[in-house]
Write a protein that holds these residues in place. Structure first.
Motif, mmCIF file in Angstrom:
data_model
loop_
_atom_site.group_PDB
_atom_site.id
_atom_site.type_symbol
_atom_site.label_atom_id
_atom_site.label_comp_id
_atom_site.label_asym_id
_atom_site.label_seq_id
_atom_site.Cartn_x
_atom_site.Cartn_y
_atom_site.Cartn_z
ATOM 1 N N GLY A 3 35.519 43.381 20.072
ATOM 2 C CA GLY A 3 34.646 44.585 20.989
ATOM 3 C C GLY A 3 34.862 45.202 22.042
ATOM 4 N N ALA A 4 36.070 44.956 22.178
ATOM 5 C CA ALA A 4 36.761 45.324 24.021
ATOM 6 C C ALA A 4 38.152 45.627 24.105
ATOM 7 C CB ALA A 4 36.473 45.245 24.862
ATOM 8 N N SER A 5 38.648 44.928 23.348
ATOM 9 C CA SER A 5 40.023 45.112 23.185
ATOM 10 C C SER A 5 40.789 46.003 22.028
ATOM 11 C CB SER A 5 40.474 43.653 23.564
ATOM 12 O OG SER A 5 40.416 42.879 22.147
ATOM 13 N N GLU A 157 33.589 32.124 36.548
ATOM 14 C CA GLU A 157 33.528 33.575 36.371
ATOM 15 C C GLU A 157 33.713 34.036 35.759
ATOM 16 O OE1 GLU A 157 34.957 30.573 37.821
ATOM 17 O OE2 GLU A 157 36.034 30.769 39.692
ATOM 18 N N ALA A 158 34.522 33.569 34.250
ATOM 19 C CA ALA A 158 35.002 34.953 33.380
ATOM 20 C C ALA A 158 33.527 35.804 32.321
ATOM 21 C CB ALA A 158 35.401 33.688 31.616
ATOM 22 N N GLY A 159 34.188 36.127 32.308
ATOM 23 C CA GLY A 159 33.100 37.962 31.210
ATOM 24 C C GLY A 159 33.508 37.150 29.826
ATOM 25 N N GLY A 160 32.237 37.963 29.488
ATOM 26 C CA GLY A 160 31.926 37.385 28.133
ATOM 27 C C GLY A 160 31.699 36.291 27.585
ATOM 28 N N HIS A 161 31.987 35.761 26.297
ATOM 29 C CA HIS A 161 31.902 34.108 25.865
ATOM 30 C C HIS A 161 33.018 33.358 26.569
ATOM 31 C CE1 HIS A 161 29.354 36.308 22.794
ATOM 32 N NE2 HIS A 161 28.527 35.455 23.251
ATOM 33 N N ALA A 193 45.957 30.780 33.975
ATOM 34 C CA ALA A 193 44.614 30.607 34.532
ATOM 35 C C ALA A 193 43.369 31.314 33.443
ATOM 36 C CB ALA A 193 44.570 30.447 35.137
ATOM 37 N N ALA A 194 42.022 31.109 33.481
ATOM 38 C CA ALA A 194 41.506 32.378 33.162
ATOM 39 C C ALA A 194 40.042 32.417 33.956
ATOM 40 C CB ALA A 194 41.423 32.895 31.459
ATOM 41 N N GLY A 195 39.103 33.515 34.582
ATOM 42 C CA GLY A 195 38.115 34.209 34.959
ATOM 43 C C GLY A 195 38.552 34.131 36.517
ATOM 44 N N GLY A 196 37.944 35.834 37.244
ATOM 45 C CA GLY A 196 37.948 35.489 37.901
ATOM 46 C C GLY A 196 39.366 36.840 38.381
ATOM 47 N N ILE A 197 40.280 36.798 37.472
ATOM 48 C CA ILE A 197 42.033 37.277 38.494
ATOM 49 C C ILE A 197 41.753 38.999 37.632
ATOM 50 C CG2 ILE A 197 43.624 36.849 37.675
ATOM 51 C CD1 ILE A 197 43.544 34.438 36.399
ATOM 52 N N GLN A 215 45.200 34.565 32.276
ATOM 53 C CA GLN A 215 44.992 35.718 31.438
ATOM 54 C C GLN A 215 43.745 36.254 32.047
ATOM 55 O OE1 GLN A 215 41.678 33.933 27.986
ATOM 56 N NE2 GLN A 215 43.799 33.166 27.632
ATOM 57 N N MET A 216 43.826 37.824 31.497
ATOM 58 C CA MET A 216 42.451 38.745 32.564
ATOM 59 C C MET A 216 42.413 39.824 31.368
ATOM 60 S SD MET A 216 46.224 39.643 34.828
ATOM 61 C CE MET A 216 45.051 41.193 36.271
ATOM 62 N N GLY A 217 40.674 39.799 31.710
ATOM 63 C CA GLY A 217 40.004 40.168 30.701
ATOM 64 C C GLY A 217 39.092 41.215 30.948
ATOM 65 N N THR A 218 38.146 40.782 31.731
ATOM 66 C CA THR A 218 37.027 42.254 32.311
ATOM 67 C C THR A 218 38.453 43.867 33.171
ATOM 68 O OG1 THR A 218 35.926 40.373 32.691
ATOM 69 C CG2 THR A 218 35.272 42.355 34.561
ATOM 70 N N ALA A 219 39.396 42.816 33.871
ATOM 71 C CA ALA A 219 40.552 43.685 34.550
ATOM 72 C C ALA A 219 40.993 45.073 33.168
ATOM 73 C CB ALA A 219 41.835 42.871 34.920
ATOM 74 N N LEU A 301 27.225 44.022 27.712
ATOM 75 C CA LEU A 301 27.522 44.424 28.844
ATOM 76 C C LEU A 301 28.530 42.806 29.371
ATOM 77 C CD1 LEU A 301 24.884 46.622 30.650
ATOM 78 C CD2 LEU A 301 26.141 47.347 28.992
ATOM 79 N N TRP A 302 29.833 43.165 28.291
ATOM 80 C CA TRP A 302 29.666 41.465 29.508
ATOM 81 C C TRP A 302 30.862 41.837 30.070
ATOM 82 C CZ3 TRP A 302 26.829 38.749 27.347
ATOM 83 C CH2 TRP A 302 26.820 38.393 26.055
ATOM 84 N N ALA A 303 31.089 41.280 31.415
ATOM 85 C CA ALA A 303 32.340 41.299 32.186
ATOM 86 C C ALA A 303 31.794 39.867 33.353
ATOM 87 C CB ALA A 303 31.645 42.489 32.648
HETATM 88 C C1 LIG Z 1 34.595 42.206 26.407
HETATM 89 C C2 LIG Z 1 35.218 40.634 26.738
HETATM 90 C C3 LIG Z 1 35.342 39.883 25.436
HETATM 91 C C4 LIG Z 1 35.586 38.799 25.101
HETATM 92 N N1 LIG Z 1 36.050 38.255 23.955
HETATM 93 C C5 LIG Z 1 37.087 37.252 23.723
HETATM 94 C C6 LIG Z 1 36.721 36.574 22.798
HETATM 95 O O1 LIG Z 1 36.718 36.973 21.352
HETATM 96 N N2 LIG Z 1 37.755 35.469 22.683
HETATM 97 C C7 LIG Z 1 38.265 34.740 23.557
HETATM 98 O O2 LIG Z 1 39.287 33.616 23.204
HETATM 99 N N3 LIG Z 1 37.640 35.125 25.020
HETATM 100 C C8 LIG Z 1 37.424 36.521 25.025
HETATM 101 N N4 LIG Z 1 37.270 36.572 26.164
HETATM 102 C C9 LIG Z 1 37.543 36.275 27.719
HETATM 103 C C10 LIG Z 1 38.824 36.070 27.832
HETATM 104 O O3 LIG Z 1 39.756 35.456 27.004
HETATM 105 C C11 LIG Z 1 38.681 35.861 29.477
HETATM 106 O O4 LIG Z 1 38.984 34.854 29.330
HETATM 107 C C12 LIG Z 1 37.968 35.992 30.265
HETATM 108 O O5 LIG Z 1 37.884 37.707 30.039
HETATM 109 C C13 LIG Z 1 38.759 35.790 32.179
HETATM 110 O O6 LIG Z 1 37.741 36.379 33.112
HETATM 111 P P1 LIG Z 1 37.804 37.266 33.792
HETATM 112 O O7 LIG Z 1 36.896 37.978 32.348
HETATM 113 O O8 LIG Z 1 36.969 37.607 34.607
HETATM 114 O O9 LIG Z 1 38.971 38.412 33.318
HETATM 115 C C14 LIG Z 1 36.170 38.139 26.577
HETATM 116 C C15 LIG Z 1 36.235 39.026 27.522
HETATM 117 C C16 LIG Z 1 35.628 39.638 27.604
HETATM 118 C C17 LIG Z 1 34.689 40.139 29.032
#
Ligand SMILES: Cc1cc2nc3c(=O)[nH]c(=O)nc-3n(C[C@H](O)[C@H](O)[C@H](O)COP(=O)(O)O)c2cc1C
Length: 336
Positions: A3-5, A157-161, A193-197, A215-219, A301-303
């Motif tokens: 949904g975002a990447s 801290e991580a965004g999304g699921h 490491a994932a979550g808040g980076i 591993q960075m998502g929200t960034a 609004l996943w973040a």
């Molecule tokens: C919009 C969004 C979508 C995500 N979708 C997935 C996903 O499809 N598969 C997954 O393993 N993690 C997913 N994640 C979690 C990220 O892989 C990652 O672990 C997370 O974003 C790290 O924390 P941060 O959001 O603080 O950077 C998602 C995160 C966000 C914000």
């Protein structure tokens, strides 16, 4: 990030020296193979494919009807058609997994569940590194037991699921700072490491805690290659202090996002909505329709918690800048 990447985002990250990933959780099996082929051609380098480990959804017709009725006012208030009960809820994991083995990407990562030792072995046999997502030490140990090559330690801290698959959400909210060294100690495996980076400071901190990578998502959500909708982007850009909450209302599985009306008003009943992927499927048209209407109050609004640090720019340039910053932070610390 389903949904975002985008493939463009993954290619930019890999071409900047990172490891881009295809969010394939919602992809049809044939697309997993073709997208892997495209990314392989565009990068010639390392990349990952991410899947959701889900059993087939078999909700009762009565449960689906109740869930649709609960959503009816949200659809009708926006002039959107109320969906009929769908025939299917999510792609079949077994078929996705078979396609993944045929695609044989350099790395595959998994969330929402755990593979069997046989499935891990099947991926290793085609040369794919296997990464399991863990939100607790026990989940990390479980991934080590089935033979994973590395563990993604995903903090609260991580965004999304998130990957939680052993215990209730309340017992799976370990922060990244605690989880990364604990998982390293418990498994001895390489830890991601994932979550808040969000920048080079966070990358340096993750490496200092013993992670091999961040591993960075929200960034990446505001990057040029992000697929977030206009209201989602605006919500990130204008988020107040401490804007995120966990919610089960959108998808039937706890996820972190910027709080809006849907999250607030469904909070009292969020434990009653059908489990993922059923509720996720039933809110799909509401989320898509609201995004088209530029209405942020009924879209997810996943973040992550650190969303206030998100910056715009080319995803590859962001990766290069974060790595330069991380090295500068390490030099500053060494000089203290
Ligand atoms: C919009 C969004 C979508 C995500 N979708 C997935 C996903 O499809 N598969 C997954 O393993 N993690 C997913 N994640 C979690 C990220 O892989 C990652 O672990 C997370 O974003 C790290 O924390 P941060 O959001 O603080 O950077 C998602 C995160 C966000 C914000």
């Amino acid at each position: 990030m389903v949904g975002a990447s985008t493939l463009e985002m993954a290619a930019a990250v890999t071409n900047a020296g990172g490891l881009g990933s295809i969010g394939a959780g919602a992809m049809a099996p044939a697309d997993i193979e073709s997208e892997s082929g495209r990314l392989r051609a565009e990068t010639g380098g390392a990349f990952g494919v991410n899947l959701f480990i889900l059993p087939p959804a078999r909700p009762t017709a009565a449960d689906v009807d109740v869930a649709i009725e609960r959503l009816r006012p949200w659809y009708e208030a926006r002039g959107l058609d109320v969906p009929a009960a769908p025939n299917d809820y999510a792609p079949d994991f077994a078929a996705q997994f078979a396609a993944l083995v045929r695609a044989a990407p350099p790395l595959a990562s998994f969330t929402f569940g755990i593979l069997t030792a046989e499935q891990v072995a099947a991926l290793k046999a085609v040369g794919t590194l296997v990464v399991g997502t863990a939100t607790t030490v026990a989940e990390a140990r479980a991934w080590a037991d089935v033979g994973a090559d590395a563990v993604c330690a995903q903090g609260a801290e991580a965004g999304g699921h998130r990957g939680t698959f052993l215990k209730d959400v309340d017992e799976s909210l370990v922060g990244t700072m605690a989880l990364v060294p604990l998982v390293r100690q418990a498994t001895g495996l390489p830890v991601i490491a994932a979550g808040g980076i969000m920048d080079g400071r966070g990358v340096a901190a993750a490496l200092a805690l013993g992670a091999v990578a961040a591993q960075m998502g929200t960034a990446f959500l505001l990057s040029d290659q992000s697929a977030v909708s206009t209201p989602w982007r605006r919500a990130i850009e204008t988020a107040p202090d401490d804007p995120t909450r966990l919610t089960r209302a959108f998808s039937g599985r706890y996820a972190r996002g910027i709080e809006n009306d849907f999250m607030r008003l469904l909070r009292p009943v969020e434990r009653e909505v059908p489990a993922y992927p059923v509720q996720n499927r039933l809110t799909q048209a509401l989320r898509a329709g609201s995004a088209k209407l530029d209405d942020p109050e009924a879209i997810s609004l996943w973040a992550g918690q650190a969303v206030g640090l998100a910056e715009a720019g080319d995803a590859g340039a962001l990766v290069r800048r974060w790595w330069d910053e991380a090295r500068a932070v390490a030099r500053q610390l060494a000089a203290r």
